[in-house]
Design a protein around this motif. Sequence first.
Motif, PDB file in Angstrom:
ATOM      1  N   ARG A 191       0.817  -1.210   0.000  1.00  7.94           N
ATOM      2  CA  ARG A 191       0.000   0.000   0.000  1.00  7.94           C
ATOM      3  C   ARG A 191       0.851   1.262   0.000  1.00  7.94           C
ATOM      4  NH1 ARG A 191      -2.646   3.831   2.959  1.00  7.94           N
ATOM      5  NH2 ARG A 191      -1.446   3.419   4.857  1.00  7.94           N
ATOM      6  N   GLU A 192       1.935   1.221   0.757  1.00  7.07           N
ATOM      7  CA  GLU A 192       2.718   2.435   0.938  1.00  7.07           C
ATOM      8  C   GLU A 192       4.086   2.084   1.500  1.00  7.07           C
ATOM      9  OE1 GLU A 192       1.254   6.633   2.570  1.00  7.07           O
ATOM     10  OE2 GLU A 192       1.615   5.203   4.211  1.00  7.07           O
ATOM     11  N   VAL A 193       5.076   2.885   1.145  1.00 10.45           N
ATOM     12  CA  VAL A 193       6.401   2.839   1.776  1.00 10.45           C
ATOM     13  C   VAL A 193       6.640   4.199   2.405  1.00 10.45           C
ATOM     14  CG1 VAL A 193       8.877   2.532   1.438  1.00 10.45           C
ATOM     15  CG2 VAL A 193       7.270   1.158   0.103  1.00 10.45           C
ATOM     16  N   ARG A 194       7.069   4.204   3.660  1.00  9.21           N
ATOM     17  CA  ARG A 194       7.316   5.460   4.363  1.00  9.21           C
ATOM     18  C   ARG A 194       8.754   5.510   4.877  1.00  9.21           C
ATOM     19  NH1 ARG A 194       2.463   3.876   6.538  1.00  9.21           N
ATOM     20  NH2 ARG A 194       3.392   3.374   8.558  1.00  9.21           N
ATOM     21  N   ILE A 195       9.347   6.657   4.755  1.00 12.94           N
ATOM     22  CA  ILE A 195      10.645   6.931   5.372  1.00 12.94           C
ATOM     23  C   ILE A 195      10.370   7.879   6.528  1.00 12.94           C
ATOM     24  CG2 ILE A 195      13.008   7.730   5.055  1.00 12.94           C
ATOM     25  CD1 ILE A 195      12.267   5.340   3.316  1.00 12.94           C
ATOM     26  N   GLY A 196      10.623   7.428   7.745  1.00 13.37           N
ATOM     27  CA  GLY A 196      10.269   8.208   8.913  1.00 13.37           C
ATOM     28  C   GLY A 196      11.429   8.451   9.846  1.00 13.37           C
ATOM     29  N   LYS A 197      11.143   9.202  10.903  1.00  8.62           N
ATOM     30  CA  LYS A 197      12.128   9.562  11.921  1.00  8.62           C
ATOM     31  C   LYS A 197      11.489   9.346  13.285  1.00  8.62           C
ATOM     32  CE  LYS A 197      13.361  13.891  12.372  1.00  8.62           C
ATOM     33  NZ  LYS A 197      14.005  15.208  12.100  1.00  8.62           N
ATOM     34  N   PRO A 198      11.446   8.081  13.768  1.00  4.49           N
ATOM     35  CA  PRO A 198      10.793   7.820  15.052  1.00  4.49           C
ATOM     36  C   PRO A 198      11.491   8.474  16.227  1.00  4.49           C
ATOM     37  CG  PRO A 198      11.969   5.878  14.300  1.00  4.49           C
ATOM     38  CD  PRO A 198      11.997   6.859  13.163  1.00  4.49           C
ATOM     39  N   THR A 199      12.789   8.702  16.112  1.00  2.00           N
ATOM     40  CA  THR A 199      13.545   9.455  17.112  1.00  2.00           C
ATOM     41  C   THR A 199      14.478  10.399  16.366  1.00  2.00           C
ATOM     42  OG1 THR A 199      15.530   8.054  17.305  1.00  2.00           O
ATOM     43  CG2 THR A 199      13.559   7.349  18.534  1.00  2.00           C
TER      44      THR A 199
END
Length: 358
Positions: free
Chosen positions: A87-95
């Motif tokens: 459905r989706e690929v996300r590049i995130g910054k959890p910290t």
Amino acid sequence: MTRRHPWNVIRGLLVLALLLADLPAWASSLAAWRLTREGALELRTSPNVRPEAFFEDGSRLQGPRVWVDLPGAPSRTRSIRGSGEVREVRIGKPTPTTTRIVVEFRPGTDLDPADLRLVGTSPDRWKLEFKGLKRVVVLGLGEGDLDGTAVVSVPPASFPTASTPLSADGLPVVPRGRFRVVIDPGHGGPDPGAVGIRGLRETDVVLDVSLQVARLLQARGVNVVMTRTSEVDVDLPPRVALANRVGADVFVSVHANALSMARPDVNGIETFYFSSGLSRRLAGSLQGQMLAVSPGSPNRGVKQGRFFVIRRTVMPSALVEMGFVTGALDAPRLADPAHRRRLALALATGILQYLGGR
């Protein structure tokens, strides 16, 4: 209710100093990624990362998710629309110091966490296959130069300091910067190699010795590349591919032998080569030096062998067996840090002698 499964967390990449000037600025350790048509996530990373991979079950309204955390936050977060069952690929910054790449699947996608495994396919590449997907993913879903190559070297500062400082004084001298050597500590990660007396593990012995060999060679101006520098699973073909790709002058695979816990009388040192005269000369130099620091260890000789890593490398190559972890004589020596330092000096001397005689 969802269930989270920390699965196959692979601690550590090979400590290799890549020339990273060409890598995108959006991630400090995630250099590139893509999803293949076959349904696999491929990653390119920078040195010294400790990736952690996780799986979360889906529900009727929300599909399963797989994510990988790496050190170093991206410069920006973003979402990329997927296709097929992705459905989706996300590049995130959890910290503030973490990059997270998340692959979110559509509801109803069936993933078995037991089938999920993040595998190192070469020193800076990782692959995670999503088995059983019914609809393939379109090509072109990814970011960065995944296929880019870089000159690989290992600076002396990358290596842990031995409990007693090693010195390169007295080692043979070769022209600085002229040679490149690949050191291959056998086994690693989930494969400990042979396990012997008092639980002595081959992987612990060979990694310790190999790191010290690398530091000694670097002190003599040799460019060192290692196939692994931590307890990470590296298959045999990537080890060979690395050595061939970087144009090594010498390849040395470091191992410890084993027979049976019922045969502690079997001890000794042996070295294998595949075919060429240069490989035989390299093997002979290594064998002689190891024997010189292991008084009483039987000389099992220099032999031809068909081990994959010495058969498929294109440069002079040798595979050393530094003693038996199951041997009453060899095992206590291999467990002794002082003897491991002597073996490291012996192997470094043997390699430098060979290079100096070319």
